[in-house]
Design a protein around this motif. Sequence first.
Motif, PDB file in Angstrom:
ATOM      1  N   ARG B 579       0.637  -1.368   0.567  1.00 55.41           N
ATOM      2  CA  ARG B 579       0.309  -0.079  -0.349  1.00 55.41           C
ATOM      3  C   ARG B 579       1.025   1.609  -0.571  1.00 55.41           C
ATOM      4  O   ARG B 579       0.455   2.395  -0.517  1.00 55.41           O
ATOM      5  N   ASP B 580       2.074   1.157   0.581  1.00 56.06           N
ATOM      6  CA  ASP B 580       3.086   2.110   1.063  1.00 56.06           C
ATOM      7  C   ASP B 580       3.079   2.756  -0.571  1.00 56.06           C
ATOM      8  O   ASP B 580       3.459   3.488  -0.774  1.00 56.06           O
ATOM      9  N   ALA B 581       3.722   1.618  -1.055  1.00 59.16           N
ATOM     10  CA  ALA B 581       4.796   1.606  -2.041  1.00 59.16           C
ATOM     11  C   ALA B 581       3.865   2.471  -3.033  1.00 59.16           C
ATOM     12  O   ALA B 581       4.451   2.164  -4.385  1.00 59.16           O
ATOM     13  N   LEU B 582       2.502   1.739  -3.296  1.00 64.59           N
ATOM     14  CA  LEU B 582       1.760   1.897  -4.649  1.00 64.59           C
ATOM     15  C   LEU B 582       1.359   3.558  -4.181  1.00 64.59           C
ATOM     16  O   LEU B 582       1.289   4.618  -5.143  1.00 64.59           O
ATOM     17  N   ASP B 583       0.925   4.128  -2.578  1.00 61.63           N
ATOM     18  CA  ASP B 583       0.839   5.682  -3.005  1.00 61.63           C
ATOM     19  C   ASP B 583       2.468   6.479  -3.384  1.00 61.63           C
ATOM     20  O   ASP B 583       2.185   7.715  -3.737  1.00 61.63           O
ATOM     21  N   ARG B 584       3.009   5.948  -2.896  1.00 61.05           N
ATOM     22  CA  ARG B 584       4.407   6.782  -3.441  1.00 61.05           C
ATOM     23  C   ARG B 584       5.044   6.711  -4.716  1.00 61.05           C
ATOM     24  O   ARG B 584       5.612   5.843  -4.826  1.00 61.05           O
ATOM     25  N   ASN B 585       4.295   7.518  -5.058  1.00 63.15           N
ATOM     26  CA  ASN B 585       4.390   7.301  -7.255  1.00 63.15           C
ATOM     27  C   ASN B 585       5.843   7.597  -7.446  1.00 63.15           C
ATOM     28  O   ASN B 585       5.469   8.914  -8.501  1.00 63.15           O
ATOM     29  N   GLU B 586       7.623   7.748  -7.014  1.00 64.18           N
ATOM     30  CA  GLU B 586       8.170   8.587  -7.284  1.00 64.18           C
ATOM     31  C   GLU B 586       9.309   6.991  -6.649  1.00 64.18           C
ATOM     32  O   GLU B 586       8.785   6.150  -5.820  1.00 64.18           O
ATOM     33  N   SER B 587      10.537   7.656  -7.633  1.00 63.66           N
ATOM     34  CA  SER B 587      11.751   6.426  -7.191  1.00 63.66           C
ATOM     35  C   SER B 587      12.046   7.787  -6.119  1.00 63.66           C
ATOM     36  O   SER B 587      12.731   8.571  -6.056  1.00 63.66           O
ATOM     37  N   ALA B 588      13.367   6.148  -4.984  1.00 66.00           N
ATOM     38  CA  ALA B 588      13.440   6.965  -3.925  1.00 66.00           C
ATOM     39  C   ALA B 588      14.213   5.683  -3.151  1.00 66.00           C
ATOM     40  O   ALA B 588      13.073   5.226  -2.545  1.00 66.00           O
ATOM     41  N   GLY B 589      15.359   6.091  -3.222  1.00 66.55           N
ATOM     42  CA  GLY B 589      16.711   4.917  -2.699  1.00 66.55           C
ATOM     43  C   GLY B 589      16.056   3.806  -3.494  1.00 66.55           C
ATOM     44  O   GLY B 589      15.752   3.230  -4.332  1.00 66.55           O
ATOM     45  N   GLY B 590      15.981   2.780  -1.928  1.00 69.02           N
ATOM     46  CA  GLY B 590      15.908   0.729  -2.567  1.00 69.02           C
ATOM     47  C   GLY B 590      14.114   1.239  -2.535  1.00 69.02           C
ATOM     48  O   GLY B 590      13.599   0.375  -3.449  1.00 69.02           O
ATOM     49  N   HIS B 591      13.512   2.460  -3.329  1.00 75.53           N
ATOM     50  CA  HIS B 591      12.172   2.575  -3.225  1.00 75.53           C
ATOM     51  C   HIS B 591      12.517   2.730  -4.863  1.00 75.53           C
ATOM     52  O   HIS B 591      12.428   3.749  -5.131  1.00 75.53           O
ATOM     53  N   PHE B 592      12.343   1.617  -5.771  1.00 78.21           N
ATOM     54  CA  PHE B 592      12.451   1.797  -7.406  1.00 78.21           C
ATOM     55  C   PHE B 592      10.880   1.657  -7.973  1.00 78.21           C
ATOM     56  O   PHE B 592      10.534   0.113  -7.760  1.00 78.21           O
ATOM     57  N   ARG B 593      10.206   2.797  -8.337  1.00 75.76           N
ATOM     58  CA  ARG B 593       8.680   3.178  -9.231  1.00 75.76           C
ATOM     59  C   ARG B 593       9.039   2.628 -10.793  1.00 75.76           C
ATOM     60  O   ARG B 593      10.160   3.672 -11.616  1.00 75.76           O
ATOM     61  N   GLU B 594       8.796   1.909 -11.496  1.00 77.88           N
ATOM     62  CA  GLU B 594       9.344   1.947 -12.851  1.00 77.88           C
ATOM     63  C   GLU B 594       8.893   3.297 -13.585  1.00 77.88           C
ATOM     64  O   GLU B 594       9.419   3.318 -14.409  1.00 77.88           O
ATOM     65  N   GLU B 595       7.634   3.532 -12.886  1.00 84.57           N
ATOM     66  CA  GLU B 595       7.090   5.114 -13.479  1.00 84.57           C
ATOM     67  C   GLU B 595       8.241   6.145 -13.372  1.00 84.57           C
ATOM     68  O   GLU B 595       7.829   7.106 -14.334  1.00 84.57           O
TER      69      GLU B 595
END
Lengths: 250, 645
Positions: B579-595
Amino acid sequence: MNLTLQVWRQAGPDVPGSFATYEATDISADASFLEMLDLVNERLVLDGDEPIEFSHDCREGICGSCGVMINGVPHGPQRGTATCQLHMRTFADGDEIVIEPWRASGFPIVKDLVVDRSPFDEIIQAGGYVTVDTGQAQDANLTQIPKETADLAMDAAACIGCGACVAACPNGAAQLFTSAKLAHLNLLPQGDAERYERTESMVGVMESYFGSCTNMGECETACPKEISIDFIAMMNKDYVKAKFRNRRSA
Amino acid sequence: MSVLDPKVPLDDDGNEVAIQTMWEDHKFDMDLVNPANKRKFSVIVVGTGLAGASAAATMGELGYDVDAFTFHDSPRRAHSIAAQGGINAAKNYRGDGDSIFRLFYDTVKGGDFRSREANVYRLAQVSNDIIDQAAAQGVPFAREYGGMLANRSFGGAQVSRTFYARGQTGQQLLLGAYQALERQVAAGKVRTHTHKEMLDIVVVDGRARGIICRDLITGEITRHEANAVVLATGGYSNAFYLSTNAMACNATAIWRAHRRGAFFANACYTQIHPTAIPASDEFQSKLTLMSESLRNDGRIWVPTEVGDDRAPSDIPEDERDYYLERKYPSFGNLVPRDVASRNAKIVVDEGRGVGPLKNGVYLDFADAIERLGFDVVWDRYSNLFEMYERITGEDPTKRPMRIFPAPHYTMGGLWVDYHLMTTVDGLFAIGECNFSDHGANRLGASALMQGLADGYFVLPYTIGNFLADKLNEGEVGLDHDAFAAAEEVVTARTKKLLAIDGSRTVDHFHRELGKILWDYCGMARNEDGLVKALGEIPALREEFWADVKVPGSGATLNSSLEKAGRVADFLELGELMVRDALDRNESAGGHFREESQTDEGEAKRDDENYSYVSAWAWQGQGEAQELHKEPLAFRYVPPSQRSYK
C-alpha cells in the motif's frame, strides 16, 4: 540423496527420551544440514506429527544458536563448521545419520535437540566484561594496541558461545568457552585492570556448573571457530596468579 | 495540520534551531531524573540486539530498574551478531576530509533525501562516541602495526571512515553491549527474560504501560508492567521469506504496537543488499550475505555477451563488462547499495547472469590479489572467503564469487519523533525497528552505528525527559482491565492458530507471501504489480487463517506455533508495504517505481509531491490504514538528483 536419520526425541526435561527413525528422501546435496531437517519437519507436520525441535537462527555460523551431535561429533564431520553451515554434500547417498542434543550435565535438555545453555550467561556475568559505563570512554586512539595483540584478542573473541566445546569434552568441561572470553579481555589493555578478579570469579562460576579439564583437546577439534586451547593454558596461568594475588589483596 | 509532531527543537519564533548545536542544547533543555529517583522508574526493553542491549545496559548504569526481554536463549544471539563489515564514525583518523557534517551529508544524500535532517545530524555527532565506548569495552577493532585503529571504505562514501573487527564487526559490538548488559544483570539493575516473546503492548489511557509475553518453553502467558516500554526488535526483511535475516527475525512486536496505535512509517523502504550468495534451489531457507566490504577490493562484472557459458577464467578481459566501473566511474564498485542491486538485476534480466541458474554476477578478487598479494587480501576477508567456500564449494581466491541482491534491511519501521518515541505515549522504538535515520536507503556500516547511537547515546537521555514528571504516578497493576484484555487477545489468537488444523504448513504460506512481495514489491515496482499484490495478499491471508496446520500444543516449546504467529503478522504487514509502495509514485532510494526514472534509468524522485514521511495509522482489522504525512524540509543538504558517476 536419501538418508536414514536416528533422531533423539524427548518431550521435556523430566521425561525419558528415545531415538526415532526418519527417512529423509530427495535431499539436495546443496542443502544445508538444517535445511534437510526443515524438510523432514515439513513432512512430519503434514503427517500430523510434531516437528523435531532444534535451536537455530542466523544460519551463517555466527549466532551460536545451533549445534547438535552428528554421528557422535559436535557440529558434524567438517572442521571449523557450525551445524548450520554444514552441507549435505559432506554426506553420501544412503548414509545413516545419528542426531543427538549436546550431552553434558551443565546443559540440561529442554526438548528434543534443544538444551539449556544459560550457565554460559552466568559465567559472563561473573566478570566477562570491562567495567566502563556509557560515556566514560576517552578517545579510542589514545590507547594503542599492537596489531598482534588485537589480532590474538580477536581470535579468542570469535567464540560464538554454541557449547560444542562442552559437548565434545569427556568431562563436560567449559574451559575453552571461559578461557576464550578471559583471553579476549585479559590480553587487551582495557581489560587489564580487572584481569585477576575476572579470572578467579569466572572460573569459580564455571566450576559450579561444569566438569574439570584434563587436557584432552577435544574442545579445540570441535570448535566451529577453531579457538585454540592455548587460551586454556593462559587462563590456568592467570588463575594461579589470581589465587595468590587476590589472597594477598584480600 | 498533521497529528504528527516530530518534536525537533524550535526557537522562540518556531524555527528549527541550528542543527550543529541542536542536540547539545536540547540535552540541557530536557528534564532530568535525580540519580536517587531513577530506581523508582521501571523500563521494559524488548529485544537485546545492539539497540536493545546497549539501551538496557546504559539505563541500568544510570540507575533505572530495567527488564530486558528476548525470545532467544541468550541476549547474545540477536541478529546484530551477523553484521559483518563495519561501523561508520566521523573520526577523520585518516585525515581524508571526513567530518561530522560530511557523515551527515552522505547519510542524507545516501538516503535519497527522505530522512529527517535533525535526527541524522545527531547520529553523525554521536558516531564518534560509539567508537570510543566500544574500544573501552574491549571490542577488538582492527589495528594497524603502530597500534592505531584501522579503517576501510564502504559504499556511498568517498572517505575511509569504517571501523571493523575482521568480518565480524556486528558480533564484536554486540558482545560488547551484551557484556555491558550482563554486568548490569550481575549488579541487579537489569533482569533478563530469555525465551519470552512479546505478543502485545498494554496501553492504559493512551500510555504504554506494559507488555504481554509468551514463554516459548512453557507456553505460559505473562504480564509485565513498567513506566515506559522500549521496542528494539529489528527489521522486517523476513516478510520476503528469503532474506539475509536470521530465521526468527520478525515484525510481531512492532506490528502489535502498530495495532495498538503506533504509526508505521515508510513501510515500502526496504533494502535489497547487492552482495548475497545467489539461491541454489527452492528449499533454501535463507540467503547468506557476503559483506559489502568485499566491494572495496572485488571487481563486479558479467560477460559482455548474452549466453556466454565459458568459465570465468576463459573469458578474456575485453569480453567482460565491469558495468559499475563503466557506468559510475567516480564511485565504481562502491556505489550505494540500491544502485549496485538494481544494476545487478538489470544485467541478469538481460540474460548476462552467471552460475548454473544464471542468477548472479561475478565479484572478482584476481586483480586485488595481484596488486596487494594474496596474504593482504586473505587477512582482510578470510572469514568471508571461508564462509563462501563452505556454502558453495568454490574457492573465491581461485574463481570469482557469484553474488546477487537479497532483502537485507528495512529502513521503514515505527514512526518516532526526535525523542525516539512512537505515536503511543511512553512507547519508544530504537534501532532498525524505527524509521528514523536512513531515509529511503541505508548506507553500509550505518546500521550498527544507528543501533548503538539510539541505545547508548540518545534514548537514555530522552527517556529521562519523558519520565521526569511521572515520579509518583503509581502502578496500574497487573490486574488492570487493559492487561486482562490484552492477555485475552493473545490467548485467543494462540488457541485459534492451534485449532485450524488445515492442510498446509506455515512455511508454505510464508513462501507464497515472499514470492508476491519479491515479484511486485522487490527491487522494481509498478502500479499494475502493486495493485495485483494488493489483491493477492488478503486472499492469501484468508487462506492462511482457514487452512494452516499448526501441530502440537500451546503449553510447550512449539516452533510451528511461534512461526505461525509471526507469519500471520507478516501477512498484514506485507499488505501495508504494498500500500505504501503504491502511494509513493516516485522512486527514492530502495523504492524504485518503474514509472519514475531518469532517461538513464536511475531513480527519479518527485520532491514536489513526495517529500514526506508516510506514517500509517491502524484503522482496525480489514480496514485500510489511514495515511498521515510528516513533511520533510532540507535546510543543510539541498536535495539533488543523486549522482555517483
